[in-house]
Motif scaffolding. Sequence first.
Motif, PDB file in Angstrom:
ATOM      1  N   PRO A  14       0.908  -1.268   0.224  1.00 14.69           N
ATOM      2  CA  PRO A  14       0.086   0.076   0.009  1.00 14.69           C
ATOM      3  C   PRO A  14       0.839   1.074  -0.051  1.00 14.69           C
ATOM      4  O   PRO A  14       0.377   2.308  -0.138  1.00 14.69           O
ATOM      5  N   GLU A  15       2.136   1.142   0.010  1.00  9.84           N
ATOM      6  CA  GLU A  15       3.173   2.180   0.521  1.00  9.84           C
ATOM      7  C   GLU A  15       3.192   3.380  -0.403  1.00  9.84           C
ATOM      8  O   GLU A  15       3.202   4.733   0.080  1.00  9.84           O
ATOM      9  N   PRO A  16       3.034   3.361  -2.080  1.00 13.19           N
ATOM     10  CA  PRO A  16       3.683   4.469  -2.652  1.00 13.19           C
ATOM     11  C   PRO A  16       2.708   5.629  -2.422  1.00 13.19           C
ATOM     12  O   PRO A  16       3.214   6.753  -2.583  1.00 13.19           O
ATOM     13  N   PRO A  17       1.306   5.655  -2.524  1.00  9.58           N
ATOM     14  CA  PRO A  17       0.643   6.620  -2.473  1.00  9.58           C
ATOM     15  C   PRO A  17       0.840   7.507  -0.982  1.00  9.58           C
ATOM     16  O   PRO A  17       0.828   8.770  -0.690  1.00  9.58           O
ATOM     17  N   VAL A  42     -11.742   8.919  -1.368  1.00  7.58           N
ATOM     18  CA  VAL A  42     -10.749   8.589  -2.409  1.00  7.58           C
ATOM     19  C   VAL A  42     -10.941   7.317  -2.870  1.00  7.58           C
ATOM     20  O   VAL A  42     -11.342   6.500  -1.990  1.00  7.58           O
ATOM     21  N   VAL A  43     -10.562   6.955  -4.137  1.00 10.17           N
ATOM     22  CA  VAL A  43     -10.774   5.408  -4.351  1.00 10.17           C
ATOM     23  C   VAL A  43      -9.402   5.138  -5.380  1.00 10.17           C
ATOM     24  O   VAL A  43      -8.799   5.955  -5.711  1.00 10.17           O
ATOM     25  N   ARG A  44      -9.668   3.801  -5.341  1.00 14.68           N
ATOM     26  CA  ARG A  44      -8.243   3.179  -6.536  1.00 14.68           C
ATOM     27  C   ARG A  44      -9.236   2.596  -7.536  1.00 14.68           C
ATOM     28  O   ARG A  44      -9.903   1.833  -7.595  1.00 14.68           O
ATOM     29  N   LEU A 133     -16.270  -1.211 -17.544  1.00 11.23           N
ATOM     30  CA  LEU A 133     -16.452  -0.566 -16.454  1.00 11.23           C
ATOM     31  C   LEU A 133     -15.759   0.196 -15.578  1.00 11.23           C
ATOM     32  O   LEU A 133     -14.546  -0.235 -15.696  1.00 11.23           O
ATOM     33  N   ALA A 134     -15.896   1.128 -14.975  1.00 10.29           N
ATOM     34  CA  ALA A 134     -15.162   1.730 -13.976  1.00 10.29           C
ATOM     35  C   ALA A 134     -15.210   0.885 -12.591  1.00 10.29           C
ATOM     36  O   ALA A 134     -16.044   1.096 -11.784  1.00 10.29           O
ATOM     37  N   LEU A 135     -14.265   0.050 -12.571  1.00  8.42           N
ATOM     38  CA  LEU A 135     -14.052  -0.829 -11.378  1.00  8.42           C
ATOM     39  C   LEU A 135     -13.247  -0.215 -10.307  1.00  8.42           C
ATOM     40  O   LEU A 135     -11.881   0.101 -10.442  1.00  8.42           O
ATOM     41  N   VAL A 136     -13.516   0.002  -8.823  1.00  6.31           N
ATOM     42  CA  VAL A 136     -12.679   0.320  -7.809  1.00  6.31           C
ATOM     43  C   VAL A 136     -12.342  -0.878  -7.113  1.00  6.31           C
ATOM     44  O   VAL A 136     -13.162  -1.587  -6.866  1.00  6.31           O
ATOM     45  N   GLN A 137     -11.103  -0.800  -6.638  1.00  3.34           N
ATOM     46  CA  GLN A 137     -10.834  -1.717  -5.510  1.00  3.34           C
ATOM     47  C   GLN A 137     -11.376  -1.320  -4.062  1.00  3.34           C
ATOM     48  O   GLN A 137     -10.904  -0.061  -3.579  1.00  3.34           O
ATOM     49  N   VAL A 138     -11.976  -2.290  -3.509  1.00  2.00           N
ATOM     50  CA  VAL A 138     -12.530  -1.700  -2.315  1.00  2.00           C
ATOM     51  C   VAL A 138     -11.737  -2.184  -1.127  1.00  2.00           C
ATOM     52  O   VAL A 138     -10.772  -2.921  -0.951  1.00  2.00           O
ATOM     53  N   PRO A 139     -11.691  -1.364   0.064  1.00  2.32           N
ATOM     54  CA  PRO A 139     -10.792  -1.700   1.369  1.00  2.32           C
ATOM     55  C   PRO A 139     -11.117  -3.124   1.787  1.00  2.32           C
ATOM     56  O   PRO A 139     -12.419  -3.456   1.514  1.00  2.32           O
ATOM     57  N   PRO A 140     -10.195  -3.690   2.661  1.00  2.00           N
ATOM     58  CA  PRO A 140      -8.857  -3.164   2.871  1.00  2.00           C
ATOM     59  C   PRO A 140      -7.754  -2.964   2.072  1.00  2.00           C
ATOM     60  O   PRO A 140      -6.712  -2.922   2.283  1.00  2.00           O
ATOM     61  N   ARG A 141      -7.931  -3.217   0.624  1.00  4.08           N
ATOM     62  CA  ARG A 141      -7.032  -3.195  -0.357  1.00  4.08           C
ATOM     63  C   ARG A 141      -6.485  -1.799  -0.174  1.00  4.08           C
ATOM     64  O   ARG A 141      -7.200  -0.711  -0.334  1.00  4.08           O
ATOM     65  N   LEU A 143      -4.711  -0.268   2.104  1.00  7.92           N
ATOM     66  CA  LEU A 143      -4.773   0.456   3.688  1.00  7.92           C
ATOM     67  C   LEU A 143      -3.302   0.413   4.359  1.00  7.92           C
ATOM     68  O   LEU A 143      -2.663  -0.929   4.072  1.00  7.92           O
ATOM     69  N   TRP A 144      -2.802   1.303   4.618  1.00  4.19           N
ATOM     70  CA  TRP A 144      -1.686   0.968   5.471  1.00  4.19           C
ATOM     71  C   TRP A 144      -1.774   0.141   6.824  1.00  4.19           C
ATOM     72  O   TRP A 144      -2.589   0.202   7.466  1.00  4.19           O
ATOM     73  N   GLY A 145      -0.763  -0.689   6.789  1.00  6.17           N
ATOM     74  CA  GLY A 145      -0.427  -1.797   7.731  1.00  6.17           C
ATOM     75  C   GLY A 145      -1.644  -2.774   7.784  1.00  6.17           C
ATOM     76  O   GLY A 145      -1.644  -3.690   8.782  1.00  6.17           O
ATOM     77  N   ARG A 146      -2.254  -2.762   6.834  1.00  2.00           N
ATOM     78  CA  ARG A 146      -3.523  -3.836   6.603  1.00  2.00           C
ATOM     79  C   ARG A 146      -3.321  -4.334   5.092  1.00  2.00           C
ATOM     80  O   ARG A 146      -2.518  -4.143   4.065  1.00  2.00           O
ATOM     81  N   SER A 147      -4.078  -5.333   4.771  1.00  2.00           N
ATOM     82  CA  SER A 147      -4.115  -6.239   3.487  1.00  2.00           C
ATOM     83  C   SER A 147      -5.222  -6.687   3.242  1.00  2.00           C
ATOM     84  O   SER A 147      -6.145  -6.941   3.924  1.00  2.00           O
ATOM     85  N   GLY A 148      -5.274  -6.850   1.837  1.00  2.00           N
ATOM     86  CA  GLY A 148      -6.521  -7.646   1.348  1.00  2.00           C
ATOM     87  C   GLY A 148      -6.637  -7.818  -0.083  1.00  2.00           C
ATOM     88  O   GLY A 148      -5.792  -7.410  -0.948  1.00  2.00           O
ATOM     89  N   PRO A 149      -7.335  -8.830  -0.486  1.00  2.00           N
ATOM     90  CA  PRO A 149      -7.326  -8.887  -1.948  1.00  2.00           C
ATOM     91  C   PRO A 149      -7.842  -7.805  -3.034  1.00  2.00           C
ATOM     92  O   PRO A 149      -8.458  -6.700  -2.388  1.00  2.00           O
ATOM     93  N   ALA A 150      -7.571  -7.766  -4.117  1.00  2.00           N
ATOM     94  CA  ALA A 150      -7.943  -6.636  -5.057  1.00  2.00           C
ATOM     95  C   ALA A 150      -9.352  -7.179  -5.407  1.00  2.00           C
ATOM     96  O   ALA A 150      -9.666  -7.669  -6.508  1.00  2.00           O
ATOM     97  N   ALA A 151     -10.133  -6.688  -4.612  1.00  2.00           N
ATOM     98  CA  ALA A 151     -11.800  -7.138  -4.766  1.00  2.00           C
ATOM     99  C   ALA A 151     -12.321  -5.801  -5.464  1.00  2.00           C
ATOM    100  O   ALA A 151     -11.951  -4.478  -5.082  1.00  2.00           O
ATOM    101  N   HIS A 152     -13.227  -5.743  -6.349  1.00  2.00           N
ATOM    102  CA  HIS A 152     -13.829  -4.757  -7.283  1.00  2.00           C
ATOM    103  C   HIS A 152     -15.347  -4.634  -7.047  1.00  2.00           C
ATOM    104  O   HIS A 152     -16.017  -5.719  -7.240  1.00  2.00           O
ATOM    105  N   THR A 153     -15.884  -3.501  -7.269  1.00  2.00           N
ATOM    106  CA  THR A 153     -16.967  -3.223  -7.321  1.00  2.00           C
ATOM    107  C   THR A 153     -17.260  -1.874  -8.588  1.00  2.00           C
ATOM    108  O   THR A 153     -15.974  -1.388  -8.786  1.00  2.00           O
TER     109      THR A 153
END
Length: 331
Positions: A14-17, A42-44, A133-141, A143-153
Amino acid sequence: MVGHLVGLQAQAVPEPPYFGLWSRLDGFRPEALTELIERRRVVRVALQRGTIHLVTAADCRTLRPLVQPVLDRALRGAYGKRLAGLDPAEVAARGRGLVEAEPRTFQQLGQLLGPAYPDRDPAALAQAVRAGLALVQVPPRGLWGRSGPAAHTTAEHWLGQPLDPAPSLAAMVRRYLTAFGPATAADVQKWCGLTGLGPVLAGLAPELVLLRDEQGRTLYDLTDAPRPGEDVPAPVRLLAPFDNLLLSHADRSRVLPEEYRTRVMTQNGIVLGTLLVDGLVAGVWRIEAGTLRVRPFAPLRSSELAATEEEGALLLDFTGGERVVVEPADG
């Protein structure tokens, strides 16, 4: 700052941003950005150059329709043969129902689409939905100090608003110049991935300042934009991996000397964190097991070394690391 930069590249998590904002904002802490992501401010989303960017919700709704040709071109280049004969709009419509029912990874999406297209590659089907489609990756993807799959809606579902039905290319170009001017038409196109923007800049020219660089190329800038002279000091800085400063111009030598380019931008598409000395890239950095290691490309003067160590200590205060090591120059 996320809005000013028109987003930060964010496919590496998650670090670069977070690092990109730390280097630009005094007192920035990771929880400030995490809160914006969790509150859907803000969204990914895939935007400029077809890569994942972290952008404001408003910019997601406006920019995503503008860069549609970039996503379409990438899909044709990578998956065109595997999708030949299919109606992309139909595939995207099926995908919309699936990702709006619940966020999906691309693997899940391809598997769920498979029964409707039994003779097709599931990965290609998922990428057709990504492009359509305009797909955004939802948290916890992300997030600083956390992790999650690249899940989209879809952005529309996540934000509760439609995409901008009439976005302006001219407004996007002005936004680019606000952050990265003076710039050539090639610079703008390299930044966003679109082509044919010369007429847009020509239309804006009456409200812009036109300059010339050493090679005689036309540079466009806003009339009231700051243009510091060459004698203005540029402090030592540690830039994030995939930093906007390195990726927003076709002529990257204005910041990244050509002899150092392959040391910073690897063959597999990684852009390393960099050391900026007097406004130019002068080395790279990485954090390993709590140690920040800075590798200059050429020997640093004593004042530059001290400033690098000081900047490194500030970065470690941000990340929670333990020590700074400035390695011997490898150039």
